[in-house]
Design a protein around this motif. Structure first.
Motif, mmCIF file in Angstrom:
data_model
loop_
_atom_site.group_PDB
_atom_site.id
_atom_site.type_symbol
_atom_site.label_atom_id
_atom_site.label_comp_id
_atom_site.label_asym_id
_atom_site.label_seq_id
_atom_site.Cartn_x
_atom_site.Cartn_y
_atom_site.Cartn_z
ATOM 1 N N ASN A 40 -10.453 3.192 3.409
ATOM 2 C CA ASN A 40 -9.632 4.224 2.755
ATOM 3 C C ASN A 40 -8.214 3.715 2.543
ATOM 4 O OD1 ASN A 40 -8.679 4.197 5.358
ATOM 5 N ND2 ASN A 40 -8.780 6.413 5.670
ATOM 6 N N PHE A 82 -5.382 2.128 0.038
ATOM 7 C CA PHE A 82 -5.036 2.090 -1.381
ATOM 8 C C PHE A 82 -3.711 1.367 -1.584
ATOM 9 C CE2 PHE A 82 -7.633 5.899 -0.866
ATOM 10 C CZ PHE A 82 -8.611 5.685 -1.838
ATOM 11 N N THR A 83 -3.690 0.426 -2.508
ATOM 12 C CA THR A 83 -2.434 -0.222 -2.861
ATOM 13 C C THR A 83 -1.673 0.661 -3.844
ATOM 14 O OG1 THR A 83 -3.320 -1.417 -4.771
ATOM 15 C CG2 THR A 83 -3.536 -2.484 -2.611
ATOM 16 N N GLU A 120 -3.134 0.350 -7.319
ATOM 17 C CA GLU A 120 -4.347 1.130 -7.543
ATOM 18 C C GLU A 120 -4.009 2.593 -7.831
ATOM 19 O OE1 GLU A 120 -7.581 -1.257 -4.741
ATOM 20 O OE2 GLU A 120 -6.247 0.238 -3.856
ATOM 21 N N VAL A 121 -3.052 3.139 -7.096
ATOM 22 C CA VAL A 121 -2.684 4.540 -7.289
ATOM 23 C C VAL A 121 -2.032 4.737 -8.651
ATOM 24 C CG1 VAL A 121 -1.280 6.447 -6.413
ATOM 25 C CG2 VAL A 121 -2.444 4.915 -4.807
ATOM 26 N N HIS A 160 0.839 -1.189 0.000
ATOM 27 C CA HIS A 160 0.000 0.000 0.000
ATOM 28 C C HIS A 160 0.882 1.250 0.000
ATOM 29 C CE1 HIS A 160 0.942 0.285 4.272
ATOM 30 N NE2 HIS A 160 0.438 -0.914 4.482
#
Length: 484
Positions: free
Chosen positions: A273, A275-276, A279-280, A38
């Motif tokens: 909330n 995020f890996t 994903e970003v 993450h």
């Protein structure tokens, strides 16, 4: 000014003096490889990559060790859920971690040891602790006795009596004191195990970093790093077991990066909330994420949000735009007069290396260092905007080289400006209600309309594209486009 670093152990900034002049030994706790990384992992690894790069830039010969925890309860649980051996999980996510870090532009550490390759070294440290009376075996498990190590909690500045009051020994645990921690765990049915003097089992989490750092860096080394969440219990326990085993200081400087918040709230899977990195990076360029992470001082909390990422993207785009403008100016060989803007740029470029060094020597203050970059960019843009720099065009080249040099140290500004702009444009265009091919077709139609003096149609095309978020840029070289 010499390099000063904030040492969590002392709670103050200290002058950095390595054990061996000209050489630095640094150990940073790596990831437990049971899932995708993450953005908290991104921050920690970008921070220590930056420190690694700057120390080398400052002339040190750096030995940097970052480990993989490749056996752990979470890894075993996931393996059981998928019905595969534990090492299938660990190897899968080691490969995923490596891909994420490569995308973020990290340099490879000197050594990347796996915990399971160092079981013998861990058993040796545990045996020494038992022999010295700091640890005890209990029916296949081995625990460290915290009451035997007087400086325990010196890193986190906690109080053992107060912590004991709120702690208890869980059912099935064999430790004598609620704060004692496991050095070796007897194996349960179906778990991976290794042979040891205390029976079949596997190491506890904390002992692996002590054993691996000792192997690659010695019993005492310069820097130990990680996120603030590792101060207690992980780093506290590393200190206890290492200094009890060796009878000497473990690490001289303890460096910890701050937390990542999500929209001003603590990042948490339970809050949704979380995020890996993958994903970003589906939404933002990897260099934008790295630039964002370095835009705050490493010890400060940083607030991750779409707005802050967009601001970082705009800032990075501005710097690349300046680099592109300089390259174009130098390629054209444009002439002009020397003016006040040139004199200002000359002063900024001449003092930039010293200002950058002072910022970084003040506990790796990348936020201030990037502020100096923007200061230099403003001066360069003024020269470009005023059309000066003709007789002092070497100033623009010097400004570009200064920015590039900083980029090499921080791991940013490493792309060619046009390549970065194209990458950013394509990423943004993918979210538009129109394809890049359709945009190019309309630009060609607009060019033909203007050639035929059909300015009404040309304006209609410009307006329709603007409504879709596309800005047209006309120049003597032709028409290009960008996403608003």
């Amino acid at each position: 000014m010499s390099l000063r670093v904030y040492n969590t152990l002392s709670g103050t900034k200290e002058e950095f003096t390595p054990l061996v002049p000209g050489k630095v030994s640094m150990y940073v706790c790596g990831v437990t490889v049971y899932d995708h990384c993450h953005i908290g992992h991104a921050r920690a690894n970008v921070v220590f990559d930056m420190i690694y790069r700057y120390l080398r830039h400052a002339g040190y010969d750096v030995t940097y060790v970052r480990n993989y925890t490749d056996v752990d309860d979470k890894i075993i649980n996931r393996a059981n859920q998928e019905g595969v051996p534990y090492n299938v999980i660990s190897e899968r996510f080691i490969a995923e971690f490596d891909r994420d870090m490569a995308a973020l532009g990290l340099d490879l550490p000197t050594h990347q040891p796996k915990a399971t390759d160092h079981i013998a070294e861990m058993i040796d440290v545990i045996s020494r602790l038992i022999d010295k009376g700091y640890a005890y075996a209990a029916d296949g498990d081995v625990y460290f006795c915290v009451e035997k190590f007087d400086p325990y909690l010196k890193l986190s500045k906690r109080n053992l009596d107060e912590m004991q009051a709120g702690a208890r020994i869980e059912v099935g645990e064999k430790k004598r004191h609620p704060m004692d921690f496991a050095l070796w765990k007897g194996s349960k049915p179906g778990e991976p195990f290794w042979e040891s003097p205390w029976g079949q089992g596997r190491p506890g989490w904390h002992i692996e970093c002590s054993a691996m750092s000792m192997k690659y860096l010695g019993e005492t080394f310069d820097i130990h790093g990680g996120g603030k969440d590792l101060v207690f219990p992980h780093h506290e326990n590393e200190i206890a077991q290492s200094e009890a085993a060796n009878g000497k200081p473990f690490a001289h400087y303890w460096i910890h990066n701050g937390f990542v918040n999500i929209n001003s709230e603590k990042m948490s899977k339970s809050l949704g909330n979380f995020f890996t990195i993958k994903e970003v990076l589906e939404k933002y360029d990897a260099e934008v994420l790295r630039f964002f992470l370095l835009s705050a001082h490493y010890r400060s909390p940083i607030d991750f949000s779409d707005q802050n990422l967009r601001e970082a993207e705009a800032g990075l785009e501005r710097i690349y735009g300046t680099l592109a403008g300089i390259d174009e100016n130098l390629t054209k060989g444009a002439e002009g007069t020397t003016g006040e803007a040139d004199r200002e740029l000359a002063e900024k470029a001449a003092t930039f290396p010293e200002r950058f060094r002072e910022a970084m020597d003040d506990d790796f203050n990348t936020a201030q260092a990037l502020g100096f970059v923007f200061d230099l960019v403003r001066s360069a843009n003024r020269v470009l905007g005023e059309g000066t720099g003709g007789s002092n065009r070497d100033l623009l080249a010097e400004a570009r080289d200064r920015i590039r040099e900083v980029g090499g140290v921080l791991g940013i500004f490493t792309s060619e400006p046009r390549a970065f702009a194209e990458r950013l444009k394509n990423r943004k265009a993918a979210e538009l209600p129109i394809t890049a091919e359709e945009i190019e077709r309309l630009i060609e139609e607009r060019i033909a309309a203007r050639a035929n003096r059909d300015f009404k149609r040309a304006d209609e095309i410009r307006d329709s594209l603007a409504a879709k978020g596309i800005m047209l840029l006309d120049s003597p070289q032709g028409t290009t486009w960008k996403v608003k």
